[in-house]
Write a protein that holds these residues in place. Structure first.
Motif, mmCIF file in Angstrom:
data_model
loop_
_atom_site.group_PDB
_atom_site.id
_atom_site.type_symbol
_atom_site.label_atom_id
_atom_site.label_comp_id
_atom_site.label_asym_id
_atom_site.label_seq_id
_atom_site.Cartn_x
_atom_site.Cartn_y
_atom_site.Cartn_z
ATOM 1 N N ALA A 67 0.827 -1.208 0.000
ATOM 2 C CA ALA A 67 0.000 0.000 0.000
ATOM 3 C C ALA A 67 0.860 1.257 0.000
ATOM 4 O O ALA A 67 0.632 2.181 -0.794
ATOM 5 C CB ALA A 67 -0.944 -0.012 1.204
ATOM 6 N N VAL A 68 1.859 1.294 0.852
ATOM 7 C CA VAL A 68 2.740 2.460 0.942
ATOM 8 C C VAL A 68 3.656 2.544 -0.278
ATOM 9 O O VAL A 68 3.835 3.608 -0.860
ATOM 10 C CB VAL A 68 3.572 2.415 2.246
ATOM 11 N N GLY A 69 4.215 1.418 -0.678
ATOM 12 C CA GLY A 69 5.174 1.409 -1.781
ATOM 13 C C GLY A 69 4.592 1.762 -3.134
ATOM 14 O O GLY A 69 5.283 2.300 -4.001
ATOM 15 N N PHE A 70 3.296 1.488 -3.313
ATOM 16 C CA PHE A 70 2.680 1.706 -4.626
ATOM 17 C C PHE A 70 1.426 2.585 -4.570
ATOM 18 O O PHE A 70 0.693 2.672 -5.545
ATOM 19 C CB PHE A 70 2.341 0.354 -5.270
ATOM 20 N N TRP A 71 1.192 3.255 -3.434
ATOM 21 C CA TRP A 71 0.029 4.136 -3.278
ATOM 22 C C TRP A 71 -1.268 3.400 -3.588
ATOM 23 O O TRP A 71 -2.127 3.885 -4.317
ATOM 24 C CB TRP A 71 0.170 5.382 -4.144
ATOM 25 N N VAL A 72 -1.361 2.187 -3.062
ATOM 26 C CA VAL A 72 -2.527 1.345 -3.291
ATOM 27 C C VAL A 72 -3.401 1.352 -2.038
ATOM 28 O O VAL A 72 -2.902 1.375 -0.916
ATOM 29 C CB VAL A 72 -2.078 -0.102 -3.621
ATOM 30 N N ASN A 73 -4.695 1.313 -2.239
ATOM 31 C CA ASN A 73 -5.662 1.223 -1.161
ATOM 32 C C ASN A 73 -5.543 -0.176 -0.535
ATOM 33 O O ASN A 73 -5.786 -1.182 -1.208
ATOM 34 C CB ASN A 73 -7.060 1.459 -1.747
ATOM 35 N N ALA A 74 -5.182 -0.243 0.739
ATOM 36 C CA ALA A 74 -4.983 -1.537 1.405
ATOM 37 C C ALA A 74 -6.270 -2.363 1.415
ATOM 38 O O ALA A 74 -6.223 -3.579 1.262
ATOM 39 C CB ALA A 74 -4.475 -1.330 2.831
ATOM 40 N N GLU A 75 -7.422 -1.716 1.573
ATOM 41 C CA GLU A 75 -8.699 -2.436 1.561
ATOM 42 C C GLU A 75 -8.939 -3.074 0.196
ATOM 43 O O GLU A 75 -9.406 -4.204 0.098
ATOM 44 C CB GLU A 75 -9.856 -1.494 1.932
#
Length: 92
Positions: A67-75
């Motif tokens: 999520a942090v590394g690729f700006w992805v929504n963890a949900e």
């Protein structure tokens, strides 16, 4: 650039699993297993097993790293629900 790169208009896979979403994300970012794994500090073999459904559910630490590394929504990564990327523009 690899020949099978997914572009921004490519739809996500119908059969959603964490592994399928990871694979889609890696292809979308045009990264090899090794490149993706090094950005989130995991073994390429583990990433491959996740993508292919041969590993259990990833840890929350792994999900947070992606999520942090690729700006992805963890949900989205966990469940397939919500916007794919953090800060995604949606129609209202």
């Amino acid at each position: 650039m690899r020949a099978n790169k997914i572009n921004a208009t490519s739809s996500l896979p119908e059969s959603q699993t964490v592994g399928a979403r990871l694979h889609w994300l890696r292809e979308f970012k045009d990264l090899t297993l090794q490149e993706f794994a090094s950005r989130i500090d995991c073994a390429p073999g583990y990433l491959s097993k996740l993508e292919n459904g041969k590993a259990g559910s990833p840890s929350e630490r792994f999900i947070a790293g992606v999520a942090v590394g690729f700006w992805v929504n963890a949900e989205w990564l966990r469940t397939g629900n919500g916007d794919t990327f953090v800060g995604a523009i949606t129609d209202t």
